[in-house]
Design an enzyme around this catalytic site. Structure first.
Site, PDB file in Angstrom:
ATOM      1  N   GLU A  86       0.810  -1.269  -0.026  1.00 41.43           N
ATOM      2  CA  GLU A  86       0.010   0.078  -0.067  1.00 41.43           C
ATOM      3  C   GLU A  86       0.706   1.298  -0.106  1.00 41.43           C
ATOM      4  OE1 GLU A  86      -4.176  -0.442   1.720  1.00 41.43           O
ATOM      5  OE2 GLU A  86      -2.841  -0.884   3.414  1.00 41.43           O
ATOM      6  N   HIS A 105      -0.729   5.794   7.617  1.00 39.79           N
ATOM      7  CA  HIS A 105      -1.860   4.722   7.544  1.00 39.79           C
ATOM      8  C   HIS A 105      -1.915   3.882   8.538  1.00 39.79           C
ATOM      9  CE1 HIS A 105      -4.827   2.212   5.642  1.00 39.79           C
ATOM     10  NE2 HIS A 105      -3.980   1.149   5.567  1.00 39.79           N
ATOM     11  N   HIS A 107      -4.845   0.962  10.955  1.00 42.68           N
ATOM     12  CA  HIS A 107      -6.034   0.091  10.874  1.00 42.68           C
ATOM     13  C   HIS A 107      -6.595   0.205  12.322  1.00 42.68           C
ATOM     14  CE1 HIS A 107      -4.074  -2.556   7.794  1.00 42.68           C
ATOM     15  NE2 HIS A 107      -4.440  -1.304   7.247  1.00 42.68           N
TER      16      HIS A 107
END
Length: 286
Positions: A86, A105, A107
């Site tokens: 990614e 980034h 989660h």
């Protein structure tokens, strides 16, 4: 780049900061084995730097980092170790916004419910004023073609470009949002420097937890007193537009305080290696 000159020393310090950022994000549960943070090369704006395909907690030195081209997310050195799938999240944001120099980034399990429940994330306290009054959501679902593996990963230039577009209301080189949620996936935060991007990522995670707790106690109160709660409870209160604007300025001027604490925390934790400070910058970054 002149060895030991100002530009060289800046690059060396930035690489050390990027290593610390990986560890700090893990320490504060913003990332686990997954998630990543990057830096735009301070002397080569067409190059970004991030760790290879490795858990952020295990990033300990320059040797764990790799440079990639912003144009297509390919490795500057073709022989580099495997990178994150990614990395297009980072390259496409840097491509669209020349003033952005760091991307995170995550989660985050605190944030994930706001990506798929239909409940919008709102700024609950002044430290999260950077969120603005509305946090946009990127949904990759409509971008998939028939037969394409729908694994939610932003692993191509078109996917990355579509995500990057959510940071701006129009096709513009300036951003309107600092954080974008990603449906059933997580979120991405941006900043003009590493400290700012990490600050925003950490407090996006914290804000989500506070909002969830507020919603839980509100709903619990309504369930315990169903006949009177609706008439006695005030509406949920979030930061107003003026409060967001004022808090954003405060956020940007106070980020050094938590950063200094976070560095001490990871330095004191035995999980994180203490080899982040190298004597010289490796040639592949020059």
């Amino acid at each position: 780049m002149e060895s030991m000159g100002p530009a060289y020393n800046t690059l060396k310090k930035q690489l050390e900061t990027l290593v610390l950022a990986n560890n700090i994000l893990h320490y504060h549960n913003v990332v686990d084995a997954y998630g990543h943070v990057s830096l735009r090369h301070p002397e080569k704006p067409d190059v970004l730097i991030m760790s290879g395909d490795e858990a952020p907690a295990l990033v300990s030195s320059q040797s764990d980092l790799s440079p990639y081209y912003v144009s297509n997310a390919s490795a500057v050195d073709p022989s580099s170790k495997k990178g994150y799938q990614e990395r297009f999240i980072h390259s496409e944001i840097y491509k669209r916004f020349p003033h952005i120099n760091s991307v995170v980034h995550s989660h985050s399990d605190a944030v994930l419910p706001y990506t798929m429940s239909g409940v919008p994330m709102k700024p609950t306290f002044h430290i999260a004023g950077f969120l603005g009054t509305q946090v946009p959501t990127f949904d990759i679902t409509s971008l998939y073609k028939p037969g394409q593996q729908q694994d939610m990963l932003v692993n191509s230039q078109p996917f990355g470009a579509s995500l990057a577009s959510k940071f701006s209301a129009e096709v513009s080189a300036s951003h309107d949002h600092t954080v974008v949620l990603m449906t059933s996936h997580g979120f991405t935060a941006i900043g003009t420097n590493i400290k700012q991007a990490v600050y925003r990522a950490v407090y996006t995670h914290v804000n989500a937890g506070i909002q969830t707790n507020a919603l839980l106690i509100r709903n619990a109160s309504m369930n315990l007193n169903p006949n009177s709660a609706s008439s006695t409870l005030e509406n949920m209160r979030y930061l107003t537009e003026d409060q967001v604007a004022g808090s954003l300025k405060m956020n940007d001027t106070s980020q050094d305080r938590p950063w200094a604490l976070w560095v001490k925390e990871v330095e004191a934790c035995p999980l994180y290696s203490k080899t982040s400070k190298a004597l010289v910058v490796e040639k592949r970054f020059l």
